[in-house]
Design a protein around this motif. Structure first.
Motif, PDB file in Angstrom:
ATOM      1  N   ASN A 189      35.406  50.352  17.467  1.00  0.00           N
ATOM      2  CA  ASN A 189      36.185  51.652  17.722  1.00  0.00           C
ATOM      3  C   ASN A 189      35.287  52.559  18.393  1.00  0.00           C
ATOM      4  N   ILE A 190      34.184  52.690  17.750  1.00  0.00           N
ATOM      5  CA  ILE A 190      33.162  53.841  18.213  1.00  0.00           C
ATOM      6  C   ILE A 190      32.716  53.815  19.446  1.00  0.00           C
ATOM      7  N   LEU A 191      32.393  52.261  19.862  1.00  0.00           N
ATOM      8  CA  LEU A 191      31.847  52.142  21.275  1.00  0.00           C
ATOM      9  C   LEU A 191      32.917  52.201  22.129  1.00  0.00           C
ATOM     10  N   ASP A 192      34.062  51.998  21.692  1.00  0.00           N
ATOM     11  CA  ASP A 192      35.295  52.154  22.799  1.00  0.00           C
ATOM     12  C   ASP A 192      35.858  53.621  22.959  1.00  0.00           C
ATOM     13  N   SER A 193      35.650  54.411  21.935  1.00  0.00           N
ATOM     14  CA  SER A 193      36.039  55.834  21.809  1.00  0.00           C
ATOM     15  C   SER A 193      35.175  56.877  22.202  1.00  0.00           C
ATOM     16  N   CYS A 194      33.909  56.731  22.048  1.00  0.00           N
ATOM     17  CA  CYS A 194      32.798  57.721  22.199  1.00  0.00           C
ATOM     18  C   CYS A 194      32.409  57.675  23.665  1.00  0.00           C
ATOM     19  N   HIS A 195      31.912  59.002  24.071  1.00  0.00           N
ATOM     20  CA  HIS A 195      31.260  59.423  25.077  1.00  0.00           C
ATOM     21  C   HIS A 195      29.849  58.436  25.114  1.00  0.00           C
ATOM     22  N   PRO A 196      29.556  57.702  26.515  1.00  0.00           N
ATOM     23  CA  PRO A 196      28.144  56.914  26.323  1.00  0.00           C
ATOM     24  C   PRO A 196      27.192  57.882  25.910  1.00  0.00           C
ATOM     25  N   ARG A 197      27.052  58.987  26.043  1.00  0.00           N
ATOM     26  CA  ARG A 197      25.598  59.707  25.773  1.00  0.00           C
ATOM     27  C   ARG A 197      25.695  60.138  24.179  1.00  0.00           C
ATOM     28  N   THR A 198      27.142  60.278  23.590  1.00  0.00           N
ATOM     29  CA  THR A 198      27.022  60.488  22.169  1.00  0.00           C
ATOM     30  C   THR A 198      26.004  59.411  21.551  1.00  0.00           C
ATOM     31  N   LEU A 199      25.138  60.032  20.283  1.00  0.00           N
ATOM     32  CA  LEU A 199      24.215  59.266  19.640  1.00  0.00           C
ATOM     33  C   LEU A 199      24.880  58.577  18.437  1.00  0.00           C
ATOM     34  N   LEU A 200      24.645  57.545  18.250  1.00  0.00           N
ATOM     35  CA  LEU A 200      25.273  56.644  17.184  1.00  0.00           C
ATOM     36  C   LEU A 200      24.234  56.125  16.444  1.00  0.00           C
ATOM     37  N   CYS A 201      23.822  56.429  15.009  1.00  0.00           N
ATOM     38  CA  CYS A 201      23.120  55.651  14.057  1.00  0.00           C
ATOM     39  C   CYS A 201      23.735  54.768  13.068  1.00  0.00           C
ATOM     40  N   ILE A 202      23.321  53.753  13.087  1.00  0.00           N
ATOM     41  CA  ILE A 202      23.844  52.385  12.279  1.00  0.00           C
ATOM     42  C   ILE A 202      22.618  52.313  11.020  1.00  0.00           C
ATOM     43  N   ALA A 203      22.976  52.839   9.841  1.00  0.00           N
ATOM     44  CA  ALA A 203      21.949  52.528   8.968  1.00  0.00           C
ATOM     45  C   ALA A 203      22.516  51.554   7.616  1.00  0.00           C
ATOM     46  N   CYS A 204      21.816  50.498   7.806  1.00  0.00           N
ATOM     47  CA  CYS A 204      22.566  49.288   7.051  1.00  0.00           C
ATOM     48  C   CYS A 204      21.560  48.853   5.789  1.00  0.00           C
ATOM     49  N   ASN A 205      21.924  48.215   4.756  1.00  0.00           N
ATOM     50  CA  ASN A 205      21.213  47.610   3.586  1.00  0.00           C
ATOM     51  C   ASN A 205      20.204  48.799   3.229  1.00  0.00           C
ATOM     52  N   LEU A 206      20.177  50.139   3.048  1.00  0.00           N
ATOM     53  CA  LEU A 206      19.139  50.881   2.881  1.00  0.00           C
ATOM     54  C   LEU A 206      18.141  50.628   1.672  1.00  0.00           C
ATOM     55  N   THR A 207      16.992  50.768   1.759  1.00  0.00           N
ATOM     56  CA  THR A 207      15.964  50.263   0.499  1.00  0.00           C
ATOM     57  C   THR A 207      15.925  48.840   0.504  1.00  0.00           C
ATOM     58  N   LEU A 208      16.689  48.024   1.022  1.00  0.00           N
ATOM     59  CA  LEU A 208      16.581  46.549   0.938  1.00  0.00           C
ATOM     60  C   LEU A 208      15.407  45.891   1.865  1.00  0.00           C
ATOM     61  N   PRO A 209      15.205  44.829   1.741  1.00  0.00           N
ATOM     62  CA  PRO A 209      14.175  43.893   2.464  1.00  0.00           C
ATOM     63  C   PRO A 209      14.564  44.013   3.973  1.00  0.00           C
TER      64      PRO A 209
END
Length: 234
Positions: free
Chosen positions: A184-204
């Motif tokens: 939904n984010i990729l389909d809705s936002c402007h191509p130049r908008t920055l997207l950060c995905i932070a997953c499984n923080l502090t895990l291996p």
């Protein structure tokens, strides 16, 4: 003399709690005998991890979850009025942040109870720190709407707000809906908008990457059932 209300952080899933929980916090938590928790089983497991010798069976646990009647909240603090300290333990991270513990803290202030926040991990702040986005002006928006039309509307609103106010927008989703949200984010936002995905923080297998929306297409990792923080900045 009244006791104190301690806000005790929990690790974000790593069994090596020493990486994220200070020794002083672990020691304090192990000496308490009254706790307000979301889930007794996971709270007991966490306390046992902090101190294997802790006499957990002599402890009292008050359950604070979506099924708890708000009329019960004040009763959880009765031990404090009798001179005992109480600890609030979240399921992950810091109590009171995207967490029902905030309701108890509000009541504690109203009753004149000393509230003591303890140091520990917050996935929201860790993600912001590592995103490279604006850390002086940001907003945490919690969960976005589930219904597709309303969710896309919300994403576009947050993107517009980030541009107008130069404000980093942070939000989360139930882990099993992560992949749908990314689409939904990729389909809705402007191509130049920055997207950060932070997953499984502090895990291996921690994953933290910031890219323009246009660069994310065909490079999105599988986020299904993985705790993830999303940040955008136009």
């Amino acid at each position: 003399m009244k006791g104190r209300l301690y806000l005790i952080p929990t690790h974000l899933g790593n069994s090596n709690y020493g990486l994220t929980i200070p020794h002083e916090v672990a020691t304090l938590a192990a000496r308490l005998r009254y706790f307000i928790v979301e889930n007794i089983r996971t709270a007991r497991r966490y306390l046992r991890l902090l101190d294997p010798k802790m006499d957990i069976d002599s402890s009292t646990f008050f359950i604070l979850d979506k099924h708890t009647n708000p009329r019960e909240y004040s009763t959880f603090l009765k031990p404090i009025e009798e001179g005992h300290d109480i600890g609030i333990i979240s399921e992950a991270g810091c109590p009171g942040i995207a967490d029902p513990g905030a309701d108890i803290v509000k009541i504690a202030h109203h009753k004149g109870i000393k509230v003591v926040p303890m140091t520990g991990p917050s996935s929201i702040l860790l993600a912001l720190m590592a995103s490279g986005m604006n850390g002086q002006n940001f907003a945490f928006n919690g969960y976005l709407p589930i219904e597709k039309h309303e969710r896309i509307k919300s994403i576009k609103h947050l993107e517009s707000r980030s541009i107008k106010e130069k404000q980093t927008q942070i939000f989360i989703e139930a882990p099993y809906r992560n992949n749908t949200l990314v689409k939904n984010i990729l389909d809705s936002c402007h191509p130049r908008t920055l997207l950060c995905i932070a997953c499984n923080l502090t895990l291996p297998d921690e994953f933290i990457v910031t890219r323009p929306v246009s660069s994310w297409k065909n490079q999105v990792p599988d986020l299904h059932k993985k705790p993830t923080i999303f940040l955008i900045q136009g």
